[in-house]
Scaffold this active site. Structure first.
Site, PDB file in Angstrom:
ATOM      1  N   TYR A  57     -19.293  21.500  38.473  1.00  0.00           N
ATOM      2  CA  TYR A  57     -18.283  20.560  38.083  1.00  0.00           C
ATOM      3  C   TYR A  57     -18.747  19.306  38.189  1.00  0.00           C
ATOM      4  CZ  TYR A  57     -13.783  22.711  36.789  1.00  0.00           C
ATOM      5  OH  TYR A  57     -13.123  23.225  36.024  1.00  0.00           O
ATOM      6  N   GLU A  59     -16.338  16.126  36.730  1.00  0.00           N
ATOM      7  CA  GLU A  59     -15.006  16.245  36.306  1.00  0.00           C
ATOM      8  C   GLU A  59     -16.114  13.912  36.426  1.00  0.00           C
ATOM      9  OE1 GLU A  59     -11.538  16.663  37.295  1.00  0.00           O
ATOM     10  OE2 GLU A  59     -11.433  17.999  36.273  1.00  0.00           O
ATOM     11  N   ASP A 203     -17.450  10.050  10.505  1.00  0.00           N
ATOM     12  CA  ASP A 203     -17.444  11.872  11.458  1.00  0.00           C
ATOM     13  C   ASP A 203     -18.480  11.064  10.805  1.00  0.00           C
ATOM     14  OD1 ASP A 203     -17.583  14.554  12.332  1.00  0.00           O
ATOM     15  OD2 ASP A 203     -14.949  14.214  11.970  1.00  0.00           O
ATOM     16  N   THR A 229     -19.955  15.577  15.678  1.00  0.00           N
ATOM     17  CA  THR A 229     -21.199  17.571  16.408  1.00  0.00           C
ATOM     18  C   THR A 229     -22.616  17.191  16.228  1.00  0.00           C
ATOM     19  OG1 THR A 229     -20.997  18.754  14.212  1.00  0.00           O
ATOM     20  CG2 THR A 229     -19.319  18.430  15.631  1.00  0.00           C
ATOM     21  N   LYS A 232     -24.803  20.297  14.239  1.00  0.00           N
ATOM     22  CA  LYS A 232     -24.523  21.159  12.466  1.00  0.00           C
ATOM     23  C   LYS A 232     -26.291  20.343  12.289  1.00  0.00           C
ATOM     24  CE  LYS A 232     -19.867  20.536  11.594  1.00  0.00           C
ATOM     25  NZ  LYS A 232     -19.430  19.807  12.381  1.00  0.00           N
ATOM     26  N   ARG A 238     -23.483  23.310  20.292  1.00  0.00           N
ATOM     27  CA  ARG A 238     -22.154  22.980  19.851  1.00  0.00           C
ATOM     28  C   ARG A 238     -21.710  22.517  20.647  1.00  0.00           C
ATOM     29  NH1 ARG A 238     -21.613  27.183  15.502  1.00  0.00           N
ATOM     30  NH2 ARG A 238     -19.661  26.131  16.197  1.00  0.00           N
TER      31      ARG A 238
END
Ligand code: DSN
Length: 422
Positions: A57, A59, A203, A229, A232, A238
């Site tokens: 973790y 954060e 984008d 992203t 692609k 991903r």
């Protein structure tokens, strides 16, 4: 499964799941994958995403975490950030968004209040759900105004964009989309956004790999924020990234965490770092240009077979076909092509008289086949299969589809896919 299985621990623990993974590997190996937003990641990217970084973790951001034990994770994230900055030529990069939609939500959180006007390309025109389309939270919690393409040319109508922006004064303007076969004029969008006093978000999810490979102009310096992203044309895991000039760094970081997300997916961050390293190699420039050359060759071959392409062709990795003249609805064609081992998606075309769940078009693209090494010399064959597949969809000729499927599998066997067991 025996010990030659590519996933021995998985096979031993959960044979049912391992069998599904194996079946998917076979499917991805044997079929011609033409969905323009998909790709094959490298073995290195796959390995990075399957590491124990998963267990941690984190954060916060490097050097400013809410959990201890970040000695390695901080370095992983810093590597990804620095590589993104160098590759895209930006001041700031945030590599934590879980995917494209959360990345775009973070942009709204950074620059708009609920009820504000935002602007983007309409989904049926080639935009994305999160660019203010009504069924998305971005169209429900903000007032989305939408631009499109001209019916006669299939190209963005910049007079309309400018008129709308000056009339509606949106806080944020999105450019880019999911079904745009042509070069995006970031300079024109930048000028309009400045005139309207809006934040311009490029984008570039679909074309990020083409941009860093020099096969599409960059949104730098025209856009205030770049959202992408990573899976692609960029050929990573991903995930997603937000990039900007320094002036927007704090607002974006705060919006991603703690505004929208908790702990970043560190295994994904690591795989993004690997993909960015791969994308910085000279061979990736060759890849990006080959994707475009293949799409152009495929478009030519489809036009020669009487297909109607939105905007008349392509400048990038993507082709949008209107099947109305072929008298086969997009969904029927897509499902038939799937049975023929050619994977596409049905898609609305601009001004589509049909419904989104049963539209007139199909969307195809060349990133995946180019990753397997297919070149322009194979595109006539690909167009021929599509032509025969659509004809068979129209006539209900299942045998013809099975024949194509065998031919596809035969060719694909000569072009092994990255990341798949041999
Ligand atoms: N789902 C992506 C695509 O296929 O274009 C966009 O989010």
């Amino acid at each position: 499964m025996n010990d030659t299985t590519p996933h021995p621990a998985l096979a031993a623990t959960d044979p049912e799941l391992a069998a599904l993974v194996g079946a998917e590997e076979q499917l991805q190996a044997e079929t011609l994958r033409l969905i323009p937003s998909e790709n094959y990641v490298s073995q290195a990217v796959l390995e990075a995403s399957g590491t124990v970084l998963q267990n941690k973790y984190s954060e916060g951001y490097p050097g400013r975490r809410y959990y201890e034990g970040q000695q390695n994770i901080d370095q992983v994230e810093t590597l990804a950030i620095e590589r993104a900055k160098a590759l895209f030529g930006v001041d700031h990069a945030n590599v934590q968004p879980y995917s494209g939609s959360p990345a775009n939500l973070a942009v709204y959180l950074a620059f708009a209040e609920p009820g504000d006007t935002v602007m983007g390309m309409a989904l049926p025109m080639g935009g994305h759900l999160t660019h203010g389309w009504g069924v998305s939270v971005t169209g429900k919690w903000f007032r989305g105004v939408q631009y499109g393409v001209r019916q006669d040319t299939g190209l963005i109508d910049f007079d309309q964009v400018r008129e709308l922006a000056l009339k509606e004064r949106p806080k944020v303007i999105f450019c880019g989309g999911t079904a745009l076969p042509r070069t995006i004029d970031f300079a024109a969008f930048g000028e309009i956004a400045r005139e309207a006093g809006a934040v311009l978000v490029a984008d570039v999810a679909h074309i990020a790999g083409l941009i860093v490979g020099g096969a599409h102009p960059s949104p730098v310096p025209h856009a205030d924020v770049i959202s992408t992203t990573t899976h692609k044309t960029l050929r990573g895991p991903r995930g997603a990234m937000l990039m900007s000039r320094e002036e927007h760094a704090k607002a974006l970081d705060k919006a991603v965490f703690p505004g929208l997300q908790g702990g970043p997916h560190n295994q994904t961050t690591a795989a993004i770092a690997v993909a960015l390293r791969e994308a910085a190699q000279p061979s990736f420039r060759d890849y990006a240009h080959a994707v475009v050359a293949n799409a152009r060759a495929l478009a030519e071959a489809l036009l020669a077979r009487g297909f109607d392409l939105v905007s008349g062709g392509t400048d990038n990795h993507l082709i949008l076909m209107d099947l109305t003249p072929k008298e086969v609805p997009g969904k029927i064609a897509a499902k038939a092509l799937d049975r023929a081992g050619i994977v596409v998606n049905y898609n609305t075309v601009p001004y589509d008289p049909r419904k989104p769940f049963d539209p007139s078009g199909v969307r195809i693209g060349t990133p995946s086949l180019t990753s397997r090494g297919l070149g322009t010399e194979q595109m006539a064959q690909v167009a021929d299969w599509i032509d025969r597949g659509v004809a068979a969809a129209g006539s209900g000729d299942e045998d013809a589809l099975l024949t194509i499927r065998a031919e596809v599998a035969d060719l694909m066997a000569s072009f092994p896919a990255p990341g798949l067991p041999v």
